[in-house]
Design an enzyme around this catalytic site. Structure first.
Site, mmCIF file in Angstrom:
data_model
loop_
_atom_site.group_PDB
_atom_site.id
_atom_site.type_symbol
_atom_site.label_atom_id
_atom_site.label_comp_id
_atom_site.label_asym_id
_atom_site.label_seq_id
_atom_site.Cartn_x
_atom_site.Cartn_y
_atom_site.Cartn_z
ATOM 1 N N CYS A 121 -14.619 3.952 0.096
ATOM 2 C CA CYS A 121 -14.204 3.973 1.508
ATOM 3 C C CYS A 121 -13.203 5.063 1.865
ATOM 4 C CB CYS A 121 -13.634 2.610 1.892
ATOM 5 S SG CYS A 121 -14.876 1.320 1.809
ATOM 6 N N PHE B 266 0.826 -1.211 0.000
ATOM 7 C CA PHE B 266 0.000 0.000 0.000
ATOM 8 C C PHE B 266 0.864 1.267 0.000
ATOM 9 C CE2 PHE B 266 -4.651 -0.067 0.214
ATOM 10 C CZ PHE B 266 -4.794 -1.386 -0.163
ATOM 11 N N LYS C 252 -10.393 1.400 -9.277
ATOM 12 C CA LYS C 252 -9.235 0.507 -9.224
ATOM 13 C C LYS C 252 -9.533 -0.669 -10.165
ATOM 14 C CE LYS C 252 -8.872 -2.419 -5.750
ATOM 15 N NZ LYS C 252 -8.814 -3.051 -4.422
HETATM 16 C C1 UDX Z 1 -10.403 -0.136 1.193
HETATM 17 C C2 UDX Z 1 -9.603 -0.879 2.270
HETATM 18 O O1 UDX Z 1 -8.359 -1.334 1.715
HETATM 19 C C3 UDX Z 1 -10.399 -2.052 2.820
HETATM 20 O O2 UDX Z 1 -9.677 -2.671 3.868
HETATM 21 C C4 UDX Z 1 -11.739 -1.526 3.343
HETATM 22 O O3 UDX Z 1 -12.550 -2.601 3.792
HETATM 23 C C5 UDX Z 1 -12.481 -0.748 2.265
HETATM 24 O O4 UDX Z 1 -11.641 0.291 1.757
HETATM 25 P P1 UDX Z 1 -11.042 -0.525 -1.383
HETATM 26 O O5 UDX Z 1 -11.457 0.901 -1.355
HETATM 27 O O6 UDX Z 1 -12.014 -1.524 -1.900
HETATM 28 O O7 UDX Z 1 -10.635 -1.030 0.107
HETATM 29 O O8 UDX Z 1 -9.712 -0.678 -2.257
HETATM 30 P P2 UDX Z 1 -8.161 -0.410 -1.981
HETATM 31 O O9 UDX Z 1 -7.416 -1.512 -2.624
HETATM 32 O O10 UDX Z 1 -7.878 -0.161 -0.571
HETATM 33 O O11 UDX Z 1 -7.891 0.909 -2.837
HETATM 34 C C6 UDX Z 1 -8.427 2.170 -2.504
HETATM 35 C C7 UDX Z 1 -7.798 3.235 -3.373
HETATM 36 O O12 UDX Z 1 -6.427 3.422 -3.033
HETATM 37 C C8 UDX Z 1 -7.826 2.907 -4.868
HETATM 38 O O13 UDX Z 1 -8.142 4.076 -5.591
HETATM 39 C C9 UDX Z 1 -6.414 2.458 -5.166
HETATM 40 O O14 UDX Z 1 -6.029 2.706 -6.501
HETATM 41 C C10 UDX Z 1 -5.625 3.337 -4.204
HETATM 42 N N1 UDX Z 1 -4.321 2.762 -3.833
HETATM 43 C C11 UDX Z 1 -4.270 1.581 -3.133
HETATM 44 C C12 UDX Z 1 -3.155 3.432 -4.169
HETATM 45 O O15 UDX Z 1 -3.184 4.501 -4.804
HETATM 46 N N2 UDX Z 1 -1.957 2.898 -3.789
HETATM 47 C C13 UDX Z 1 -1.865 1.733 -3.085
HETATM 48 O O16 UDX Z 1 -0.728 1.319 -2.767
HETATM 49 C C14 UDX Z 1 -3.060 1.051 -2.751
#
Ligand code: UDX
Length: 436
Positions: A260, A249, A320
């Site tokens: 979220c 992350f 995503k």
């Molecule tokens: C998130 C939480 O990870 C999860 O634990 C919770 O239950 C709900 O919210 P989600 O929103 O479904 O999950 O997806 P996630 O994979 O966390 O990505 C969220 C956003 O962050 C996306 O736009 C993704 O592109 C971005 N992201 C994620 C990054 O820019 N960099 C990363 O390293 C990880």
């Protein structure tokens, strides 16, 4: 156990499905007509890898059923999971309308007689909601002392089923009564933590907010890395070897979206403010995330100059990969900014064309990737779909009018694309400038 789940969104449906896979008898309540009709025909109303096949199997085994009738679903059940949406109000505060409505309906349905039943809040809610909002409503409408627990969900869209089948932890908030809800998770092997409902709610908010802050930090550091000729991925490798810093992350990009992170960080910031402890960190993460998508525009202007009349293929509309969810997608601010600059924008996504058109009905959405890139001056990759990761650089070069690729998610190999004569710019990818 007999389980009732209220709400058939990503969280409710996946939760119910996984309980069914563990042998429980699950009824999911959905009040939205169109969604219920699809589910009754065995169709999953959103794109989420693996969920359709798994739902089909559990329906066939009669362990997963759908209804709009909460009384019928609660009849004989020992617990009800509250999985309704918690949108963001205009001021950033959490909007508990659906939670309150569902709590009232659950209480009404439980009013016939006292029995073994626990109401479990799975929706993401601010600390105190289960104890101070849900419990009084359920108890007043039922007329008896129904226990209310809190069991936050940590699944990610795109890997919802995998995450729900193999959670890295299960957190249960229990204040008084309903401890037997743990029996539902008896066959799950992972750390299990029992806390108060308030603590459980805070764990969820703190986890999401920390991850969002981490991503905002990664984005800012990555922007700086570009300026000084460093690859952010090399930096992540180096700092990730510190046992105190987890390298996951930490992927820099065009900002975080989804249902979220943006909403939960805003709600926690609002809560902090209302307790007269404003959070500079959370507010800064939100502000940073609001400008990060515009990094794509800066890079485009760097390469193409004035964007007026330039044809830009915007690849990736979902927030995503592996989902058709476009809530808070960074594609939207990028599209708005490109339109304001007079660019001609072609939008493409392997799964999210329809959902994006609901958000932006006049967007020029093209479902065929080749048609989207043909004669384009530049591409912007906003979502790291596999379909984009496997694009052939030589083919792109032949199809495009220009040669600029803005890789907003570091989905591609810079070397491969540069070797094909394409002008690759990736978030956090400095050109490894020599020091001599
Ligand atoms: C998130 C939480 O990870 C999860 O634990 C919770 O239950 C709900 O919210 P989600 O929103 O479904 O999950 O997806 P996630 O994979 O966390 O990505 C969220 C956003 O962050 C996306 O736009 C993704 O592109 C971005 N992201 C994620 C990054 O820019 N960099 C990363 O390293 C990880």
């Amino acid at each position: 156990m007999k389980v009732c789940v209220v709400g058939a969104g990503f969280v409710g449906l996946t939760t119910g499905l996984v309980f069914a896979e563990h042998g429980h008898d699950v009824r999911v309540v959905e009040v939205m007509d169109s969604r219920l009709r699809q589910l009754e025909q065995g169709k999953v109303p959103f794109h989420e890898p693996g969920v359709q096949d798994a739902v089909t199997r559990q329906i066939a085994q009669s362990r997963l059923r759908f209804t709009s009738d909460i009384r019928e679903a609660i009849d004989g059940a020992e617990c009800t999971f509250l999985c309704v949406g918690t949108p963001q109000g205009d001021d950033g505060a959490i909007d508990l309308r659906f939670i309150k409505q569902a709590a009232k309906e659950i209480g009404d349905a439980l009013s016939a007689k006292e029995r073994r039943h626990v109401v479990v809040v799975k929706s993401t809610v601010v600390p105190g909601t289960a104890a101070d909002v849900v419990r009084p409503i359920v108890q007043e409408s039922s007329g008896w002392n129904v226990p209310v627990a809190s069991n936050p969900e940590f699944l990610k869209e795109g890997s919802a089923l995998k995450d729900a089948r193999a959670p890295d932890r299960i957190v249960m908030g229990i204040d008084s009564g309903g401890e037997y809800v743990w029996d539902l998770y008896a066959s799950f092997e992972c750390p299990k933590l029992t806390v108060t409902t308030r603590t459980a709610e805070m764990i969820k908010y703190a986890a999401n907010s920390f991850l969002a802050v981490k991503i905002a930090f990664a984005n800012e550091m990555a922007n700086l890395c570009e300026d000084v000729g460093i690859d952010w991925l090399d930096v992540v490798e180096g700092i990730g070897l510190d046992y105190r810093i987890n390298p996951s992350f930490f992927q820099a990009g065009l900002g975080f979206g989804g249902s979220c992170f943006p909403k939960d960080v805003a709600a926690l910031a609002y809560l902090a403010n209302s307790h007269k402890h404003p959070s500079g960190v959370l507010n800064a993460a939100l502000a940073s995330n609001a400008t990060q998508p515009l990094r794509a525009i800066e890079l485009l202007e760097d390469e193409l100059g004035d964007l007026e009349e330039k044809t830009i293929a915007l690849l990736g509309l979902a927030f995503k990969a592996d989902t058709d969810d476009v809530r808070e997608t960074r594609a939207l601010p990028i599209l708005h900014a490109l339109q304001a600059k007079g660019a001609i924008v072609r939008c493409h996504d392997p799964q999210a064309c329809e959902t994006f058109l609901e958000l932006m009905p006049d967007a020029n959405v093209i479902t065929d990737l080749d048609s989207a890139i043909k004669n384009a001056d530049a591409l912007v990759i906003q979502t790291d779909w596999q379909e984009y990761k496997t694009m052939d650089p030589a083919h792109l070069k032949a199809q495009m009018a220009g040669n600029t690729i803005i890789d907003g998610r570091r989905a591609l190999s810079p070397e491969l694309f540069a070797d094909a004569g394409l002008n690759y710019r990736g978030i956090g990818y400095g050109a490894n400038e020599s020091t001599d």
